[in-house]
Design an enzyme around this catalytic site. Structure first.
Site, PDB file in Angstrom:
ATOM      1  CD  GLU A 167      33.328 -11.737 -30.102  1.00 51.57           C
ATOM      2  OE1 GLU A 167      33.991 -11.566 -29.068  1.00 51.57           O
ATOM      3  OE2 GLU A 167      32.139 -12.076 -30.088  1.00 51.57           O
ATOM      4  CD  GLU A 366      30.493 -15.786 -30.614  1.00 55.48           C
ATOM      5  OE1 GLU A 366      30.175 -15.044 -29.650  1.00 55.48           O
ATOM      6  OE2 GLU A 366      31.661 -16.132 -30.848  1.00 55.48           O
TER       7      GLU A 366
HETATM    8  O1  IFM Z   1      32.267 -16.375 -24.605  1.00 59.27           O
HETATM    9  C1  IFM Z   1      32.265 -15.326 -25.516  1.00 59.27           C
HETATM   10  C2  IFM Z   1      32.969 -15.726 -26.809  1.00 59.27           C
HETATM   11  O2  IFM Z   1      34.248 -16.225 -26.557  1.00 59.27           O
HETATM   12  C3  IFM Z   1      33.061 -14.559 -27.749  1.00 59.27           C
HETATM   13  N1  IFM Z   1      31.769 -13.922 -27.955  1.00 59.27           N
HETATM   14  C4  IFM Z   1      30.980 -13.641 -26.765  1.00 59.27           C
HETATM   15  C5  IFM Z   1      30.870 -14.870 -25.906  1.00 59.27           C
HETATM   16  C6  IFM Z   1      29.957 -14.627 -24.686  1.00 59.27           C
HETATM   17  O3  IFM Z   1      30.423 -13.629 -23.870  1.00 59.27           O
END
Ligand code: IFM
Length: 465
Positions: A167, A366
């Site tokens: 990200e 994710e």
């Molecule tokens: O905890 C975060 C992660 O570090 C990056 N993506 C979103 C997750 C949840 O908020």
């Protein structure tokens, strides 16, 4: 009941990051998160810092057994730059960190878990931020490339899937536009420079990786892609969504996956007076740094409408071109700030990657369903926490992914955020996403029901609904 079957050899597992799980034992250096917590503990939910974490540093063997219990065949975490590198100028490594990462990787591999290793998960070394401004500086870009090369050389023979950044837009948003990451600046021009420098750091790391010609290893990038949906079909709203997509998604997706810097993006940045400093050599590095796979993180859709109120900030943010909008007909997750739930966005993302990004091999890197401890409740007589809310929503998202795969999307896996409830930045432990609850007092891992469902899914490659 319909049966949804996923391709053979699909990757099933979870994602986490070093800083969110390891704990601070024997860390060579601090990251900006340690520094920020020292300066402003009140910014963190219940004042909890990243020291109070899952303690994977000590418990990695037990954790790998817990991965097996819920059926994982793969797992992503990250190396911490501030753990691995002792001296950023000389590149001297911390031997304790080398031993830890080797042991952790060996343990995963010996237990049939394919490790995917990321190099940067929001965790700029504190010293590099304070001395040079972190990714504001091109010196730090080069230091990142050196660190990446060190990691490839140390662990490249064990790791088949490397990721440069998770990200990468988030530290730009958090640190330079919206005040949720250190250094908490609000400066649109600097934000754009940092974004460019991160893309350059990624490109340099990819070139270093390719030069090593590691057998059986691939390099990729993980982006949080959020499709933009409009309030209505008006031309004004469509244009607002186009800008949001350009500035939040294509700004990283196009250079990193297509190796193109969109002309429209350059035009918009020029119009706003925030064009970054670049050289033709840097642009050439970016437009030749090929990744072999893409990871996509998806949580919530972006709803936008044409700007109605005047823009009242005195610095550039993408919102100069649109306003955020709450869908009155949306479904919302009551356990996560009423975030909208839109499983069809997974299908839309998959089709976008298929149609506009050469159908590059990609995985859902994710996908997470947040709940809080109260809503998950206490374990039942079977010792399990009942989080069937999470399973229900996960099914809905996977149905959409399955639909896209049936239509030719080149998706090779799903990683849920996250494995064990972990510390999550300013929110600390407010929101829980894990297959296992973390008891903050004892460090115990308490299984949740969702893990049983996931194990069946991962083992059979299919589920019924
Ligand atoms: O905890 C975060 C992660 O570090 C990056 N993506 C979103 C997750 C949840 O908020």
């Amino acid at each position: 009941m319909t049966k949804y079957t996923f391709p053979q050899n699909f990757m099933w597992g979870a994602a986490a990051s070093g800083i969110q799980t390891e704990g601070s034992t024997n860390k060579a250096n601090d990251s900006i998160w340690d520094l920020w917590h020292q300066k402003s503990p009140e910014r963190f939910y219940r004042g909890i810092s990243s020291e109070t974490v899952t303690d994977t540093y000590h418990r990695y063997q037990e954790d790998v057994q817990n991965m097996k219990k819920v059926g994982f065949n793969s797992f992503r975490t990250s190396i911490q730059w501030s753990r691995l590198i002792k001296d950023y100028e000389t590149g001297e490594v911390c031997q304790d960190a080398v031993a830890f990462y080797n042991n952790y990787l060996d343990e995963m591999i010996a237990n049939g878990i394919e490790p995917m290793m990321n190099l940067y998960h929001f965790d700029m070394p504190a010293e590099l931020q304070e001395k040079f401004g972190g990714f504001e500086s091109k010196k730090v870009v080069d230091m990142f490339a050196d660190y990446a090369e060190t990691a490839f050389k140390l662990f490249g023979h064990k790791v088949k899937y490397w990721i440069t950044f998770n990200e990468p837009i988030v530290p730009v948003e958090g640190g330079y536009l919206y005040d949720f990451h250190y250094p908490c600046k609000k400066d649109g021009k600097l934000a754009v420079q940092v974004a460019f420098n991160i893309i350059l750091a990624h490109a340099k790391a990819v070139h270093r990786f390719n030069a090593l010609e590691l057998e059986n290893s691939k390099i990729g990038i993980v982006l949080n892609l959020t499709p933009s949906y409009t309030r209505n079909d008006s031309e004004e709203d469509k244009k607002a969504a186009w800008y949001a997509d350009l500035l939040f998604n294509r700004s990283f997706l196009d250079p990193m996956v297509k190796n193109e810097i969109p002309q429209e993006l350059c035009d918009v940045l020029e119009e706003q007076g925030v064009t970054p400093e670049t050289t033709s050599k840097e642009v050439e590095l970016i437009t030749t740094a090929k990744v072999e796979f893409l990871g996509v993180n998806y949580y919530v859709p972006r709803r936008v409408k044409a700007r109605e109120a005047s823009y009242d900030l005195d610095y550039f943010t993408p919102e100069v071109y649109f306003e955020n909008y709450v869908n009155p007909e949306g479904r919302f997750n009551p356990y996560r700030d009423n975030n909208e739930i839109l499983p069809t966005a997974v299908y839309d993302i998959a089709k976008n990657v298929q149609e506009n990004y050469g159908n590059i091999p990609w995985y859902l890197a994710e996908i997470g369903i947040a709940m809080d401890v109260e809503s998950e409740g206490e374990p039942g007589e079977d010792g399990l926490i009942d989080d069937s809310f999470r399973t229900g929503l996960m099914k809905e998202h996977l149905v959409q992914l399955h639909r896209a795969i049936q239509e030719g999307s080149n998706c090779f896996g799903v990683h849920q955020w996250t494995f064990i409830d972990n510390w999550s930045w300013l929110n600390s432990f407010k929101r829980r996403y894990g297959f296992y609850r973390l008891d903050l007092e004892t460090g115990d891992r308490i299984p949740k029901k969702h893990g049983l469902w996931f194990k069946e899914l991962a083992t059979t490659g299919s589920f019924e609904d």
